[in-house]
Design a protein around this motif. Structure first.
Motif, mmCIF file in Angstrom:
data_model
loop_
_atom_site.group_PDB
_atom_site.id
_atom_site.type_symbol
_atom_site.label_atom_id
_atom_site.label_comp_id
_atom_site.label_asym_id
_atom_site.label_seq_id
_atom_site.Cartn_x
_atom_site.Cartn_y
_atom_site.Cartn_z
ATOM 1 N N HIS A 34 -2.750 -8.035 -7.082
ATOM 2 C CA HIS A 34 -4.262 -8.169 -7.127
ATOM 3 C C HIS A 34 -4.814 -6.908 -7.883
ATOM 4 C CE1 HIS A 34 -2.465 -9.779 -2.987
ATOM 5 N NE2 HIS A 34 -2.401 -10.149 -3.373
ATOM 6 N N ALA A 35 -6.454 -7.211 -7.398
ATOM 7 C CA ALA A 35 -7.269 -5.771 -7.990
ATOM 8 C C ALA A 35 -7.007 -4.361 -7.324
ATOM 9 C CB ALA A 35 -9.037 -6.209 -7.534
ATOM 10 N N GLY A 36 -6.714 -3.443 -8.938
ATOM 11 C CA GLY A 36 -6.730 -2.222 -8.479
ATOM 12 C C GLY A 36 -5.198 -1.929 -9.054
ATOM 13 N N ASP A 37 -3.902 -3.181 -8.965
ATOM 14 C CA ASP A 37 -3.262 -2.732 -9.174
ATOM 15 C C ASP A 37 -2.810 -3.052 -10.569
ATOM 16 O OD1 ASP A 37 -0.089 -2.643 -9.570
ATOM 17 O OD2 ASP A 37 -0.098 -4.683 -9.740
ATOM 18 N N ASP A 38 -2.984 -1.613 -10.808
ATOM 19 C CA ASP A 38 -2.970 -0.234 -12.372
ATOM 20 C C ASP A 38 -1.293 -0.666 -13.324
ATOM 21 O OD1 ASP A 38 -1.710 1.621 -11.354
ATOM 22 O OD2 ASP A 38 -3.022 2.136 -11.643
ATOM 23 N N GLY A 39 -0.705 -1.155 -13.038
ATOM 24 C CA GLY A 39 0.622 -1.260 -13.272
ATOM 25 C C GLY A 39 1.840 -0.130 -13.120
ATOM 26 N N SER A 40 1.022 0.942 -12.422
ATOM 27 C CA SER A 40 1.566 2.696 -12.176
ATOM 28 C C SER A 40 3.182 2.354 -11.382
ATOM 29 C CB SER A 40 0.447 3.573 -12.120
ATOM 30 O OG SER A 40 -0.018 3.306 -10.638
ATOM 31 N N GLY A 41 2.490 2.321 -10.553
ATOM 32 C CA GLY A 41 3.290 1.932 -8.966
ATOM 33 C C GLY A 41 2.848 2.587 -8.165
ATOM 34 N N GLU A 42 2.106 3.506 -7.991
ATOM 35 C CA GLU A 42 1.348 4.495 -7.018
ATOM 36 C C GLU A 42 -0.913 3.811 -7.475
ATOM 37 O OE1 GLU A 42 3.536 8.105 -6.786
ATOM 38 O OE2 GLU A 42 2.937 7.757 -8.686
ATOM 39 N N SER A 43 -0.525 2.805 -7.147
ATOM 40 C CA SER A 43 -2.335 2.540 -6.669
ATOM 41 C C SER A 43 -2.840 2.636 -5.634
ATOM 42 C CB SER A 43 -2.908 1.413 -7.760
ATOM 43 O OG SER A 43 -1.951 -0.292 -7.040
ATOM 44 N N HIS A 44 -1.797 1.998 -4.558
ATOM 45 C CA HIS A 44 -2.492 1.805 -3.272
ATOM 46 C C HIS A 44 -1.805 2.587 -2.060
ATOM 47 C CE1 HIS A 44 -3.874 -1.598 -5.386
ATOM 48 N NE2 HIS A 44 -5.154 -1.874 -4.046
ATOM 49 N N PHE A 45 -2.355 3.070 -0.739
ATOM 50 C CA PHE A 45 -1.745 4.160 -0.364
ATOM 51 C C PHE A 45 -1.921 4.301 1.445
ATOM 52 C CE2 PHE A 45 -1.275 6.527 -4.804
ATOM 53 C CZ PHE A 45 0.822 6.648 -3.826
ATOM 54 N N THR A 46 -1.603 4.387 2.054
ATOM 55 C CA THR A 46 -1.509 4.545 4.022
ATOM 56 C C THR A 46 -1.403 6.425 3.790
ATOM 57 O OG1 THR A 46 -1.483 2.403 4.216
ATOM 58 C CG2 THR A 46 -1.687 3.974 6.162
ATOM 59 N N ILE A 47 -1.543 6.707 4.607
ATOM 60 C CA ILE A 47 -1.914 8.252 4.598
ATOM 61 C C ILE A 47 -1.828 8.776 5.920
ATOM 62 C CG2 ILE A 47 -2.888 10.653 4.507
ATOM 63 C CD1 ILE A 47 -3.559 9.747 2.261
ATOM 64 N N VAL A 48 -1.411 8.920 7.349
ATOM 65 C CA VAL A 48 -0.744 8.687 8.085
ATOM 66 C C VAL A 48 -0.656 10.361 8.387
ATOM 67 C CG1 VAL A 48 0.071 8.618 10.748
ATOM 68 C CG2 VAL A 48 0.375 6.900 8.579
ATOM 69 N N ILE A 49 -1.833 11.311 8.978
ATOM 70 C CA ILE A 49 -1.908 12.790 9.343
ATOM 71 C C ILE A 49 -2.618 12.741 10.442
ATOM 72 C CG2 ILE A 49 -3.739 12.259 8.038
ATOM 73 C CD1 ILE A 49 -3.132 15.458 7.153
ATOM 74 N N GLU A 50 -1.873 14.211 11.273
ATOM 75 C CA GLU A 50 -2.200 14.340 12.721
ATOM 76 C C GLU A 50 -2.613 16.285 11.984
ATOM 77 O OE1 GLU A 50 0.187 15.134 17.072
ATOM 78 O OE2 GLU A 50 0.504 13.970 15.477
ATOM 79 N N ALA A 51 -3.012 16.896 12.542
ATOM 80 C CA ALA A 51 -3.984 17.845 12.250
ATOM 81 C C ALA A 51 -4.664 18.783 13.347
ATOM 82 C CB ALA A 51 -4.237 17.679 10.975
ATOM 83 N N ASP A 52 -4.843 19.956 13.476
ATOM 84 C CA ASP A 52 -5.577 20.625 14.659
ATOM 85 C C ASP A 52 -6.675 20.147 13.511
ATOM 86 O OD1 ASP A 52 -3.629 21.494 16.625
ATOM 87 O OD2 ASP A 52 -3.146 22.865 15.577
ATOM 88 N N ALA A 53 -7.391 20.498 13.388
ATOM 89 C CA ALA A 53 -8.109 20.405 12.209
ATOM 90 C C ALA A 53 -9.258 18.912 12.419
ATOM 91 C CB ALA A 53 -7.865 20.562 10.689
ATOM 92 N N PHE A 54 -8.624 17.925 12.856
ATOM 93 C CA PHE A 54 -9.259 16.999 13.722
ATOM 94 C C PHE A 54 -9.827 17.197 14.521
ATOM 95 C CE2 PHE A 54 -6.516 15.198 10.197
ATOM 96 C CZ PHE A 54 -7.211 15.109 9.630
ATOM 97 N N ALA A 55 -9.514 18.006 15.817
ATOM 98 C CA ALA A 55 -10.170 18.408 16.751
ATOM 99 C C ALA A 55 -10.978 17.877 17.606
ATOM 100 C CB ALA A 55 -9.575 18.909 17.737
ATOM 101 N N GLY A 56 -12.124 16.659 18.115
ATOM 102 C CA GLY A 56 -13.455 17.537 17.920
ATOM 103 C C GLY A 56 -14.569 16.862 17.038
ATOM 104 N N VAL A 57 -13.638 15.591 16.513
ATOM 105 C CA VAL A 57 -14.211 15.473 14.487
ATOM 106 C C VAL A 57 -13.800 13.930 14.911
ATOM 107 C CG1 VAL A 57 -13.930 15.073 12.013
ATOM 108 C CG2 VAL A 57 -13.820 17.296 13.535
ATOM 109 N N SER A 58 -14.573 13.884 14.483
ATOM 110 C CA SER A 58 -16.091 11.570 14.103
ATOM 111 C C SER A 58 -14.258 11.446 13.528
ATOM 112 C CB SER A 58 -17.067 11.751 14.096
ATOM 113 O OG SER A 58 -17.208 11.243 12.517
#
Length: 93
Positions: A34-58
């Motif tokens: 697909h578009a953006g697949d550069d053959g590096s094996g590291e072109s698309h990511f999902t980040i799942v993150i939970e942090a106190d820094a996100f409290a009250g933030v949109s």
């Protein structure tokens, strides 16, 4: 096993946001040829993150915080990064 870019992303996020939970998921295999697949094996990511820094933030500001922490990686070294960010006690969005 994580590749070097995934490892760097994890290190940057841990340093900037001190997450309680962090998963850097390499989705590149789902985008082979697909578009953006550069053959590096590291072109698309999902980040799942939970942090106190996100409290009250949109949702938009959380995305910005993650992008700032990642610096030049999104859009330059990685084609796509999906972010699922939450504060402690919130469901993941």
């Amino acid at each position: 096993m994580s590749g070097p870019l995934a490892t760097e992303m994890e290190q940057r996020l841990r340093a900037a946001l001190a997450p309680i939970r962090l998963e850097v998921i390499n989705d590149t295999a789902q985008h082979l040829g697909h578009a953006g697949d550069d053959g590096s094996g590291e072109s698309h990511f999902t980040i799942v993150i939970e942090a106190d820094a996100f409290a009250g933030v949109s949702r938009l500001e959380r995305q910005r915080m993650v992008n700032r922490a990642l610096g030049d990686i999104p859009g330059s070294r990685v084609h796509a990064v999906a972010v699922r960010a939450s504060a402690p006690g919130e469901p993941l969005r």
